[in-house]
Design a protein around this motif. Sequence first.
Motif, mmCIF file in Angstrom:
data_model
loop_
_atom_site.group_PDB
_atom_site.id
_atom_site.type_symbol
_atom_site.label_atom_id
_atom_site.label_comp_id
_atom_site.label_asym_id
_atom_site.label_seq_id
_atom_site.Cartn_x
_atom_site.Cartn_y
_atom_site.Cartn_z
ATOM 1 N N ARG A 163 -8.499 -46.337 -16.487
ATOM 2 C CA ARG A 163 -8.321 -44.898 -16.238
ATOM 3 C C ARG A 163 -9.544 -44.322 -15.525
ATOM 4 O O ARG A 163 -9.931 -43.195 -15.760
ATOM 5 C CB ARG A 163 -8.098 -44.170 -17.563
ATOM 6 N N GLN A 164 -10.144 -45.133 -14.686
ATOM 7 C CA GLN A 164 -11.394 -44.731 -14.041
ATOM 8 C C GLN A 164 -11.246 -43.521 -13.136
ATOM 9 O O GLN A 164 -12.215 -42.820 -12.886
ATOM 10 C CB GLN A 164 -11.983 -45.909 -13.268
ATOM 11 N N VAL B 140 -4.440 -41.918 -7.822
ATOM 12 C CA VAL B 140 -4.666 -43.188 -7.131
ATOM 13 C C VAL B 140 -6.148 -43.238 -6.785
ATOM 14 O O VAL B 140 -6.680 -42.324 -6.176
ATOM 15 C CB VAL B 140 -3.799 -43.291 -5.861
ATOM 16 N N GLY B 141 -6.783 -44.325 -7.193
ATOM 17 C CA GLY B 141 -8.211 -44.451 -6.943
ATOM 18 C C GLY B 141 -8.554 -45.522 -5.938
ATOM 19 O O GLY B 141 -9.676 -45.573 -5.443
ATOM 20 N N GLY C 267 -4.382 -51.077 -15.733
ATOM 21 C CA GLY C 267 -3.856 -49.718 -15.680
ATOM 22 C C GLY C 267 -4.342 -48.852 -14.546
ATOM 23 O O GLY C 267 -3.886 -47.721 -14.389
ATOM 24 N N ASN C 268 -5.291 -49.325 -13.734
ATOM 25 C CA ASN C 268 -5.775 -48.524 -12.604
ATOM 26 C C ASN C 268 -4.675 -48.344 -11.568
ATOM 27 O O ASN C 268 -3.905 -49.267 -11.301
ATOM 28 C CB ASN C 268 -6.984 -49.207 -11.948
ATOM 29 N N LEU C 269 -4.614 -47.167 -10.983
ATOM 30 C CA LEU C 269 -3.575 -46.833 -10.020
ATOM 31 C C LEU C 269 -4.057 -47.099 -8.591
ATOM 32 O O LEU C 269 -5.137 -46.657 -8.192
ATOM 33 C CB LEU C 269 -3.178 -45.370 -10.186
ATOM 34 N N LEU D 30 -15.380 -51.732 -10.798
ATOM 35 C CA LEU D 30 -14.103 -51.711 -11.491
ATOM 36 C C LEU D 30 -14.300 -52.378 -12.846
ATOM 37 O O LEU D 30 -14.748 -53.527 -12.923
ATOM 38 C CB LEU D 30 -13.039 -52.456 -10.687
ATOM 39 N N LEU D 31 -13.997 -51.656 -13.905
ATOM 40 C CA LEU D 31 -14.121 -52.204 -15.258
ATOM 41 C C LEU D 31 -12.952 -53.145 -15.552
ATOM 42 O O LEU D 31 -11.793 -52.782 -15.336
ATOM 43 C CB LEU D 31 -14.144 -51.075 -16.281
ATOM 44 N N VAL D 32 -13.280 -54.340 -16.015
ATOM 45 C CA VAL D 32 -12.280 -55.348 -16.359
ATOM 46 C C VAL D 32 -12.561 -55.862 -17.775
ATOM 47 O O VAL D 32 -13.689 -55.746 -18.261
ATOM 48 C CB VAL D 32 -12.294 -56.523 -15.346
#
Length: 134
Positions: free
Chosen positions: A74-75, A80-81, A123-125, A8-10
Motif C-alpha cells: 500500500r505504498q 497506481v504507483g 498488493g501494489n497497484l 519497493l517493500l517485499v
Amino acid sequence: MQLSLVTLLVPSYADGIRFFVDGLGWTLTADEDQVRKRWVTVAPGVPVVDPHLTRTQILLSVATSQTQEAARGRQTGDRVGFFLQTDDFARDADRIVAAGGTFIEDPRDESYGTVAQWRDPWGNLWDLIEPAHL
C-alpha cells in the motif's frame, strides 16, 4: 537529474527476485550483502552496458519496522504507483499473471494506448500500458 531508483517493500528478497527476475524476466542488477541488509535491485530489460546510460531500477527492500510492514503493498495508498510500458500488451499481461500478478480490470483503449490496472503479489497497484504509437 534523472530518477534512478525507487524502493519497493517485499516480504523477502527471494520473493522479490522470484517475481521480478524469474517471473517477469527482469535483470537482477545488484545483489550485495551489506551485513545488516542486502542491496538488491532489479530492472526491466537487458543489462545496460554503457555506464553513462541509466534507467530506473527498483530497490527491493524488506520491512524492518512495523510502519514499513504496514505499508507493504500500500505504498501509494489506493493509487497506481508504478507504470510499465510494453510493446506487446497480451504477452506481458500473460507473463504478469503467470508470475503471480492479478489484473483488476480488463484492458481498455485510451487515447494514449491500451492500459489495464493490476496488483503485484503484495498488493501494489500498477498500470501495464502499450502506447498507441508503438
